[in-house]
Design an enzyme around this catalytic site. Structure first.
Site, PDB file in Angstrom:
ATOM      1  N   LYS A  37       0.950  -1.043   0.050  1.00  0.00           N
ATOM      2  CA  LYS A  37      -0.079   0.240  -0.085  1.00  0.00           C
ATOM      3  C   LYS A  37       0.950   1.321  -0.002  1.00  0.00           C
ATOM      4  O   LYS A  37       2.217   1.157   0.203  1.00  0.00           O
ATOM      5  CB  LYS A  37      -1.145   0.127   1.040  1.00  0.00           C
ATOM      6  CG  LYS A  37      -0.236   0.040   2.530  1.00  0.00           C
ATOM      7  CD  LYS A  37      -1.209  -0.276   3.578  1.00  0.00           C
ATOM      8  CE  LYS A  37      -0.544  -0.045   5.068  1.00  0.00           C
ATOM      9  NZ  LYS A  37      -1.332  -0.166   6.326  1.00  0.00           N
ATOM     10  N   TYR A 256      14.719  30.702   7.516  1.00  0.00           N
ATOM     11  CA  TYR A 256      13.589  31.105   7.826  1.00  0.00           C
ATOM     12  C   TYR A 256      13.556  31.340   9.572  1.00  0.00           C
ATOM     13  O   TYR A 256      13.769  30.230   9.873  1.00  0.00           O
ATOM     14  CB  TYR A 256      12.253  30.321   7.413  1.00  0.00           C
ATOM     15  CG  TYR A 256      11.845  30.521   5.885  1.00  0.00           C
ATOM     16  CD1 TYR A 256      11.435  31.770   5.244  1.00  0.00           C
ATOM     17  CD2 TYR A 256      11.966  29.574   5.003  1.00  0.00           C
ATOM     18  CE1 TYR A 256      11.296  31.920   3.917  1.00  0.00           C
ATOM     19  CE2 TYR A 256      11.850  29.542   3.508  1.00  0.00           C
ATOM     20  CZ  TYR A 256      11.374  30.707   3.263  1.00  0.00           C
ATOM     21  OH  TYR A 256      11.184  31.069   1.905  1.00  0.00           O
TER      22      TYR A 256
END
Length: 364
Positions: A37, A256
């Site tokens: 999956k 940042y």
């Protein structure tokens, strides 16, 4: 050869095959099925699944119907189980693509039975909730199910399955409690092959194996216990090139929020990988960051916040200064993925399934 600013994700299919064979051996007499999956845990279902099928894996697990349909185009002859149940009105799609739903509610059993009685008997898995409290039939729902005469008629009960909640901790009492509840469910349900163990459950021993194990994380070189020493062969390596090398003086900040400030002369490298590639921005929210990558086997620290497309690392104390274009290993042979996950307060599964689409993917 021209230089590249693209990070590289290398997937070793031979190591994948070796890991499957190890899990097959660990499973004893039980069938070893594979969980593919989330695009084969982020590593490419289209490449992962055929490799496993070619070495003898016959049964595969996905989460969603669309994943099952995609896998069927890759593996025409495999048995494919869909964990998220039978969405209303989709029985015809399951038949058209020869998929096996994991029925998780009485309404789904009724819909599957009605469809099969109108068309032809088709296989499905009954999923039991043995204590996880996620999907499947709990004790009350099982009692309601077996109280319905003929509810198992007209379709094939090909498997009864459940899922362990705490198999990553081999001493957790939940493991034994779930095993007992699963056995109790099997005792009152119609006879059918059974599956309880995931990767971690497989390592709990033969009592948990039943007729089929479902191996996922250990196939992909991750530990089922979050301990890197318990992992099988690593199959994935993520590396990013250095784009620039910079010199910082005391008081200079990075990135940042200016969350990292140099205390003295510091050499940093800017690598071409960021949260846009699936490496969580959270990892850079601590100063100093616990995250460590490697260059030529030597650890380097993450500095400041991770940007969308890049991150900064400390090169100051390396024995040999790298050059622009040299590779930083995010995880791989020198920097095990479970170690990185532990540093980032997450699990290796999350790191793999978060991998983006911008990498140069190399299958070997």
């Amino acid at each position: 050869m021209a230089a590249s600013d693209q990070a590289e994700l290398t997937i070793d299919l031979a190591a994948l095959a070796a890991n499957y064979k190890t899990m097959q051996k660990n499973a004893g007499k039980a069938e070893a099925s594979a969980v593919v999956k989330a695009n084969g845990y982020g590593l490419g279902m289209a490449e992962i699944a055929p490799t496993l099928f070619d070495i003898g894996c016959q049964s595969f697990w996905v989460a969603q119907l669309n994943e099952g349909i995609a896998l069927r185009t890759i593996l025409p002859k495999a048995k494919i189980y869909v964990l998220n149940g039978l969405p209303s009105g989709t029985a015809a799609q399951f038949e058209a693509h020869d998929l096996r739903p994991c029925l998780i509610t009485l309404a789904q059993v009724e819909e599957w039975q009605n469809y099969c009685q109108t068309n032809k008997p088709l296989p499905a898995c009954l999923f039991v909730d043995s204590g996880f409290n996620r999907l499947g039939f709990g004790e009350i729902e099982i009692a309601e199910l077996i109280a319905r005469p003929g509810i198992f008629g007209g379709w094939e009960l090909c498997l009864i399955a459940s899922h362990l909640a705490c198999a990553d901790d081999r001493t957790h009492p939940m493991n034994g409690a779930q095993l007992e509840r699963f056995r109790n469910a099997l005792a009152v349900l119609p006879p059918a092959p059974a599956s309880l163990a995931n990767s971690g459950g497989t390592m709990l021993g033969a009592d948990y194996h039943f007729d089929m194990i479902r191996t996922g994380t250990m196939l992909y070189g991750c530990s089922a216990t979050a301990n890197e020493k318990d992992a099988l062969s690593p199959i994935a390596s993520l590396r990013a090139p250095l784009l620039q090398i910079r010199q910082l003086s005391a008081g200079d900040s990075i990135g940042y929020g200016a969350t990292f400030t140099a205390s003295g002369e510091t050499t940093i490298g800017i690598a071409s990988l960021g949260y846009g590639d699936g490496l969580s921005r959270y990892f850079g929210n601590q100063s100093p960051s616990p995250m460590r990558f490697t260059i030529d086997g030597h650890p380097v620290s993450l500095l400041g916040r991770i940007s969308m497309d890049s991150l900064a690392i400390d090169l100051t104390n390396l024995p040999q200064m790298p050059s622009v274009g040299d590779m930083v290993e995010i995880f791989g042979n020198d920097n095990p993925i479970d170690r990185l996950a532990q540093q980032g307060s997450t699990i290796s599964y999350e790191l793999l399934t978060s991998l983006g689409n911008r990498y140069n993917r190399i299958y070997i």
